[in-house]
Design a protein around this motif. Structure first.
Motif, short mmCIF file in Angstrom:
data_model
loop_
_atom_site.label_atom_id
_atom_site.label_comp_id
_atom_site.label_asym_id
_atom_site.label_seq_id
_atom_site.Cartn_x
_atom_site.Cartn_y
_atom_site.Cartn_z
N THR A 19 0.74 -1.41 0.39
CA THR A 19 0.29 0.12 0.20
C THR A 19 0.96 1.14 0.06
O THR A 19 -0.01 2.64 -0.57
CB THR A 19 -0.45 -0.34 1.04
OG1 THR A 19 -0.29 -0.38 2.20
CG2 THR A 19 -2.02 -0.85 1.14
N MET A 22 1.52 2.26 -3.39
CA MET A 22 -0.11 2.62 -4.15
C MET A 22 -0.45 4.00 -3.60
O MET A 22 -0.98 4.53 -4.80
CB MET A 22 -1.35 1.44 -3.91
CG MET A 22 -0.94 0.33 -4.25
SD MET A 22 -1.82 -1.31 -3.58
CE MET A 22 -3.57 -0.63 -4.17
N ASN A 25 1.39 6.85 -5.93
CA ASN A 25 1.57 6.63 -7.43
C ASN A 25 0.13 6.93 -7.72
O ASN A 25 -0.11 7.85 -7.74
CB ASN A 25 1.57 4.82 -7.82
CG ASN A 25 2.75 4.52 -7.91
OD1 ASN A 25 3.64 5.45 -8.47
ND2 ASN A 25 3.18 2.53 -8.30
N SER A 26 -0.63 7.41 -6.50
CA SER A 26 -1.80 7.59 -6.50
C SER A 26 -1.87 9.33 -6.20
O SER A 26 -2.50 9.66 -6.75
CB SER A 26 -3.09 6.91 -5.86
OG SER A 26 -2.61 6.53 -4.58
N ASP A 29 -0.11 10.96 -9.50
CA ASP A 29 -1.67 10.74 -10.20
C ASP A 29 -3.08 11.48 -10.16
O ASP A 29 -4.02 11.42 -11.67
CB ASP A 29 -2.13 9.50 -11.06
CG ASP A 29 -0.71 8.79 -11.86
OD1 ASP A 29 -0.39 9.16 -12.23
OD2 ASP A 29 -1.35 7.27 -11.47
N GLU A 31 -5.24 10.37 -7.56
CA GLU A 31 -6.03 10.38 -6.78
C GLU A 31 -6.13 10.18 -6.21
O GLU A 31 -5.61 9.71 -5.16
CB GLU A 31 -6.01 9.23 -7.69
CG GLU A 31 -5.85 8.50 -9.47
CD GLU A 31 -5.77 7.80 -9.59
OE1 GLU A 31 -6.21 6.09 -8.95
OE2 GLU A 31 -6.01 7.22 -11.34
N ASN A 32 -6.61 11.39 -5.01
CA ASN A 32 -6.90 11.15 -3.48
C ASN A 32 -7.49 10.29 -2.91
O ASN A 32 -7.18 10.10 -1.54
CB ASN A 32 -6.85 12.46 -3.16
CG ASN A 32 -5.94 13.91 -3.96
OD1 ASN A 32 -4.35 13.36 -3.83
ND2 ASN A 32 -6.13 15.07 -3.84
N PHE A 34 -8.48 7.27 -3.05
CA PHE A 34 -7.68 5.98 -3.92
C PHE A 34 -6.80 5.91 -2.26
O PHE A 34 -6.64 5.68 -2.14
CB PHE A 34 -7.71 6.16 -5.13
CG PHE A 34 -7.21 4.86 -5.11
CD1 PHE A 34 -7.58 3.06 -5.39
CD2 PHE A 34 -5.26 4.02 -5.37
CE1 PHE A 34 -7.25 2.04 -5.17
CE2 PHE A 34 -5.05 2.91 -5.32
CZ PHE A 34 -6.22 1.37 -5.46
N ALA A 35 -5.70 7.50 -2.88
CA ALA A 35 -4.65 7.03 -2.22
C ALA A 35 -5.69 7.02 -0.13
O ALA A 35 -4.82 6.79 0.59
CB ALA A 35 -3.50 8.49 -2.05
N CYS A 38 -6.00 3.78 0.52
CA CYS A 38 -4.87 2.87 0.78
C CYS A 38 -3.97 3.25 1.95
O CYS A 38 -3.88 2.22 3.04
CB CYS A 38 -4.05 3.41 -0.62
SG CYS A 38 -4.69 2.23 -2.34
#
Length: 79
Positions: A19, A22, A25-26, A29, A31-32, A34-35, A38
């Motif tokens: 995690t 992940m 990377n999120s 990119d 994508e808060n 999704f972060a 995680c």
């Protein structure tokens, strides 16, 4: 002996390893949401791992132990 809590503690190691990558990377990119999910998974996995009993601990309650030498084997006997 493996209990369910020990097994869950061992299984929690995988999310603890993957995690953070992940999350990085999120966030990179953009994508808060999704972060944040995680991060929640990482926190839960860390708590499960930290509270699980470790397999290397000595479960014996008495400190009065000796080695029984009978010539064939040497089991440890604790009273």
């Amino acid at each position: 002996m493996f209990t369910i809590h020990k097994v869950l503690g061992m299984l929690a190691m995988a999310p603890m390893v993957f995690t953070p990558v992940m999350i990085f990377n999120s966030v990179k990119d953009g994508e808060n949401s999704f972060a944040l999910k995680c991060v929640a998974v990482f926190i839960v996995a860390t708590v499960v791992w930290a509270t699980a009993p470790k397999t290397g601990t000595n479960d014996r309650t008495s400190g009065d132990c000796y080695t029984d030498w009978d010539g064939r084997s040497n089991p440890t006997v604790c009273d």
